[in-house]
Design a protein around this motif. Structure first.
Motif, PDB file in Angstrom:
ATOM      1  N   THR A 101       0.832  -1.203   0.000  1.00 48.67           N
ATOM      2  CA  THR A 101       0.000   0.000   0.000  1.00 48.67           C
ATOM      3  C   THR A 101       0.860   1.244   0.000  1.00 48.67           C
ATOM      4  O   THR A 101       0.524   2.262  -0.616  1.00 48.67           O
ATOM      5  CB  THR A 101      -0.917   0.000   1.233  1.00 48.67           C
ATOM      6  N   HIS A 102       2.004   1.158   0.687  1.00 51.23           N
ATOM      7  CA  HIS A 102       2.951   2.279   0.750  1.00 51.23           C
ATOM      8  C   HIS A 102       4.361   1.706   0.768  1.00 51.23           C
ATOM      9  O   HIS A 102       4.612   0.684   1.407  1.00 51.23           O
ATOM     10  CB  HIS A 102       2.723   3.110   2.019  1.00 51.23           C
ATOM     11  N   SER A 103       5.262   2.341   0.048  1.00 49.98           N
ATOM     12  CA  SER A 103       6.674   1.953   0.089  1.00 49.98           C
ATOM     13  C   SER A 103       7.519   3.192   0.310  1.00 49.98           C
ATOM     14  O   SER A 103       7.317   4.224  -0.350  1.00 49.98           O
ATOM     15  CB  SER A 103       7.086   1.260  -1.214  1.00 49.98           C
ATOM     16  N   HIS A 104       8.465   3.095   1.251  1.00 49.54           N
ATOM     17  CA  HIS A 104       9.338   4.229   1.537  1.00 49.54           C
ATOM     18  C   HIS A 104      10.425   4.380   0.480  1.00 49.54           C
ATOM     19  O   HIS A 104      11.099   5.419   0.437  1.00 49.54           O
ATOM     20  CB  HIS A 104      10.006   4.044   2.902  1.00 49.54           C
ATOM     21  N   GLY A 105      10.597   3.370  -0.383  1.00 48.15           N
ATOM     22  CA  GLY A 105      11.700   3.405  -1.327  1.00 48.15           C
ATOM     23  C   GLY A 105      13.004   3.117  -0.600  1.00 48.15           C
ATOM     24  O   GLY A 105      13.034   2.395   0.387  1.00 48.15           O
ATOM     25  N   GLY A 106      14.087   3.703  -1.073  1.00 48.37           N
ATOM     26  CA  GLY A 106      15.382   3.480  -0.436  1.00 48.37           C
ATOM     27  C   GLY A 106      15.725   4.561   0.568  1.00 48.37           C
ATOM     28  O   GLY A 106      15.016   5.553   0.720  1.00 48.37           O
ATOM     29  N   LEU A 107      16.842   4.346   1.275  1.00 43.65           N
ATOM     30  CA  LEU A 107      17.356   5.335   2.221  1.00 43.65           C
ATOM     31  C   LEU A 107      18.623   5.959   1.654  1.00 43.65           C
ATOM     32  O   LEU A 107      19.473   5.263   1.080  1.00 43.65           O
ATOM     33  CB  LEU A 107      17.673   4.686   3.566  1.00 43.65           C
ATOM     34  N   ASP A 108      18.753   7.271   1.822  1.00 43.59           N
ATOM     35  CA  ASP A 108      19.919   7.987   1.303  1.00 43.59           C
ATOM     36  C   ASP A 108      20.153   9.218   2.166  1.00 43.59           C
ATOM     37  O   ASP A 108      19.537  10.263   1.950  1.00 43.59           O
ATOM     38  CB  ASP A 108      19.703   8.363  -0.166  1.00 43.59           C
ATOM     39  N   TYR A 109      21.040   9.071   3.142  1.00 43.05           N
ATOM     40  CA  TYR A 109      21.383  10.175   4.034  1.00 43.05           C
ATOM     41  C   TYR A 109      22.898  10.292   4.128  1.00 43.05           C
ATOM     42  O   TYR A 109      23.613   9.285   4.234  1.00 43.05           O
ATOM     43  CB  TYR A 109      20.848   9.939   5.450  1.00 43.05           C
ATOM     44  N   GLY A 110      23.404  11.521   4.085  1.00 44.22           N
ATOM     45  CA  GLY A 110      24.826  11.760   4.286  1.00 44.22           C
ATOM     46  C   GLY A 110      25.675  11.308   3.110  1.00 44.22           C
ATOM     47  O   GLY A 110      25.189  10.932   2.042  1.00 44.22           O
ATOM     48  N   THR A 111      26.993  11.337   3.341  1.00 48.81           N
ATOM     49  CA  THR A 111      27.973  10.984   2.312  1.00 48.81           C
ATOM     50  C   THR A 111      28.885   9.888   2.838  1.00 48.81           C
ATOM     51  O   THR A 111      29.493  10.038   3.909  1.00 48.81           O
ATOM     52  CB  THR A 111      28.815  12.198   1.911  1.00 48.81           C
ATOM     53  N   ILE A 112      28.976   8.781   2.117  1.00 51.29           N
ATOM     54  CA  ILE A 112      29.894   7.705   2.478  1.00 51.29           C
ATOM     55  C   ILE A 112      31.323   8.167   2.203  1.00 51.29           C
ATOM     56  O   ILE A 112      31.618   8.675   1.120  1.00 51.29           O
ATOM     57  CB  ILE A 112      29.594   6.420   1.680  1.00 51.29           C
ATOM     58  N   THR A 113      32.215   8.021   3.178  1.00 49.17           N
ATOM     59  CA  THR A 113      33.603   8.455   3.037  1.00 49.17           C
ATOM     60  C   THR A 113      34.555   7.300   3.330  1.00 49.17           C
ATOM     61  O   THR A 113      34.217   6.369   4.055  1.00 49.17           O
ATOM     62  CB  THR A 113      33.906   9.628   3.988  1.00 49.17           C
ATOM     63  N   SER A 114      35.757   7.390   2.771  1.00 48.79           N
ATOM     64  CA  SER A 114      36.762   6.352   2.996  1.00 48.79           C
ATOM     65  C   SER A 114      37.352   6.496   4.383  1.00 48.79           C
ATOM     66  O   SER A 114      37.736   7.599   4.804  1.00 48.79           O
ATOM     67  CB  SER A 114      37.877   6.454   1.953  1.00 48.79           C
ATOM     68  N   THR A 115      37.422   5.374   5.102  1.00 51.77           N
ATOM     69  CA  THR A 115      38.036   5.388   6.436  1.00 51.77           C
ATOM     70  C   THR A 115      39.542   5.232   6.342  1.00 51.77           C
ATOM     71  O   THR A 115      40.271   5.714   7.202  1.00 51.77           O
ATOM     72  CB  THR A 115      37.450   4.260   7.297  1.00 51.77           C
ATOM     73  N   ALA A 116      40.012   4.509   5.310  1.00 53.92           N
ATOM     74  CA  ALA A 116      41.457   4.377   5.033  1.00 53.92           C
ATOM     75  C   ALA A 116      42.247   3.930   6.247  1.00 53.92           C
ATOM     76  O   ALA A 116      43.370   4.352   6.460  1.00 53.92           O
ATOM     77  CB  ALA A 116      42.007   5.702   4.493  1.00 53.92           C
ATOM     78  N   ARG A 117      41.658   3.034   7.065  1.00 52.05           N
ATOM     79  CA  ARG A 117      42.376   2.544   8.256  1.00 52.05           C
ATOM     80  C   ARG A 117      43.103   1.245   7.964  1.00 52.05           C
ATOM     81  O   ARG A 117      44.096   0.928   8.586  1.00 52.05           O
ATOM     82  CB  ARG A 117      41.406   2.346   9.415  1.00 52.05           C
ATOM     83  N   HIS A 118      42.547   0.437   7.058  1.00 47.57           N
ATOM     84  CA  HIS A 118      43.112  -0.875   6.793  1.00 47.57           C
ATOM     85  C   HIS A 118      44.091  -0.804   5.619  1.00 47.57           C
ATOM     86  O   HIS A 118      43.965   0.036   4.729  1.00 47.57           O
ATOM     87  CB  HIS A 118      42.005  -1.881   6.445  1.00 47.57           C
ATOM     88  N   GLY A 119      45.047  -1.687   5.616  1.00 50.56           N
ATOM     89  CA  GLY A 119      46.030  -1.730   4.539  1.00 50.56           C
ATOM     90  C   GLY A 119      45.394  -2.099   3.221  1.00 50.56           C
ATOM     91  O   GLY A 119      44.389  -2.793   3.174  1.00 50.56           O
ATOM     92  N   ALA A 120      45.974  -1.635   2.141  1.00 55.75           N
ATOM     93  CA  ALA A 120      45.416  -1.922   0.808  1.00 55.75           C
ATOM     94  C   ALA A 120      45.569  -3.389   0.492  1.00 55.75           C
ATOM     95  O   ALA A 120      46.510  -4.025   0.926  1.00 55.75           O
ATOM     96  CB  ALA A 120      46.136  -1.073  -0.240  1.00 55.75           C
TER      97      ALA A 120
END
Length: 375
Positions: free
Chosen positions: A356-375
């Motif tokens: 009857t109702h769908s919220h669709g997807g969620l999209d808040y903020g900006t995903i950023t690289s944490t860069a803590r783990h080795g490549a």
């Protein structure tokens, strides 16, 4: 960490905190009093949770659509001509501040479709659909879980945690890796997210140790075999992961079922597979024939996703717990912000069993690289 004497939750890592508001509520008897206790505890925790802060970012992605018996989706309440519908699996990427002060990344529900097809129920259903040449009517693929993070500028190595609301139809080996080959494969599987740990309720792990016949059809046989123990973070009860994100124990659908709760600029969202659409938590608003009428006839405020019914009373209480936590949607305030991790598809060909109702997807903020783990 909260004193264990005052909490029903324990975890294998100090970064995960128990939630004392829910201590002991699942042991209260009789059952009517337990439901009242669950609702009251959720009201208390909701106030504290909302005041703690918001997640940094959350984004959702459709993974795949799969067939599902219509009679399961709304507890047999729906009146429908089609015996089968499709449900769409979602994956969420969430970033938040951990209690250690570091930015954390959680991937929620990274379903690998090839593994899900090996669960006994879907294995048999897929064979039947192929024989009828009807598979394409119900199955659709959208995204591969391991390709999503690079599209956001984030490496798969940067993921700290992976979790599912429960492990139905999940081949954990394909997600967390295995130290021995899967049947028919030449080499052990590498993990999709090399540095992540699987957050899993201890009762859900226990199901793999000794499975009941009522559970068997929905779990991938040997789906945990060879998964290194160090890749797992088991917890009990209800836990907070960091600022604005918690995993609430919501038993009933499975013993170890848990639900994602996040705080965003639009308020609190809840995600689980206890229900198949917004209708499930608010049947009084449903336009799916039979759902509103049957819920009213039985005096029930939620309608279960009823494929297993391991404990229907617990599942009912858990859905009340979820709807008590959720905020009204600012886009349409009569609907609560509950988004199913697997949602009934809105396809015309399965009418009238469409949300009857769908919220669709969620999209808040900006995903950023944490860069803590080795490549």
């Amino acid at each position: 960490m909260t004193d264990p004497a005052h909490s029903n939750a324990t975890a294998d890592t100090p970064d995960v905190r128990p939630i004392p508001e829910f201590a002991g509520v699942h042991e209260i008897w009789p059952r009517g009093d337990r439901l009242k206790a669950v609702r009251t505890a959720a009201e208390r925790y909701r106030e504290r949770f909302a005041a703690q802060g918001q997640v940094r970012a959350i984004k959702s992605f459709d993974i795949a659509a799969a067939p599902y018996p219509a009679r399961f989706a709304f507890q047999g309440y729906s009146v429908n001509a089609n015996p089968m519908i499709s449900i769409i699996n979602r994956m969420f990427v969430i970033q938040f501040d951990g209690f250690d002060g570091l930015l954390k990344t959680l991937v929620w529900e990274p379903t690998v479709a090839a593994g899900s097809a090996e669960a006994p129920f879907y294995n048999k259903l897929q064979a039947f659909a192929r024989g009828m040449r009807a598979e394409r009517l119900f199955v659709k693929y959208y995204n591969d879980p391991d390709k999503i993070l690079p599209s956001l500028g984030l490496r798969n190595e940067d993921v700290d945690y992976v979790s599912f609301d429960h492990l139905h139809v999940q081949d954990v080996r394909m997600i967390m890796g295995s130290d021995k080959p899967i049947e028919g494969e030449a080499a052990p599987r590498e993990p999709l997210f090399p540095n992540a740990k699987l957050l899993v309720h201890r009762k859900e792990l226990g199901t793999f140790e000794s499975m009941h016949p009522m559970q068997w059809a929905w779990y991938v046989e040997r789906g945990m075999d060879g998964v290194p123990p160090e890749r797992l973070e088991a917890f009990d009860g209800d836990v907070e992961l960091g600022v604005g994100v918690s995993l609430l124990w919501t038993p009933g659908h499975t013993d170890g079922n848990h639900s994602l709760v996040v705080n965003t600029p639009d308020g609190i969202w809840v995600s689980s597979e206890n229900g198949m659409a917004a209708d499930s938590w608010q049947p009084e608003l449903s336009k799916i024939p039979g759902v509103r009428q049957q819920a009213a006839f039985y005096g029930r405020e939620v309608v279960l996703n009823g494929n297993t019914l391991e404990d229907s009373l617990d599942q009912y209480d858990s859905m009340v717990k979820e709807k008590t936590m959720a905020s009204p949607s600012p886009r349409d305030p009569k609907w609560l912000q509950i988004i199913p991790s697997s949602e009934c598809a809105p396809w015309k060909r399965q009418w009238p069993v469409v949300p009857t109702h769908s919220h669709g997807g969620l999209d808040y903020g900006t995903i950023t690289s944490t860069a803590r783990h080795g490549a």
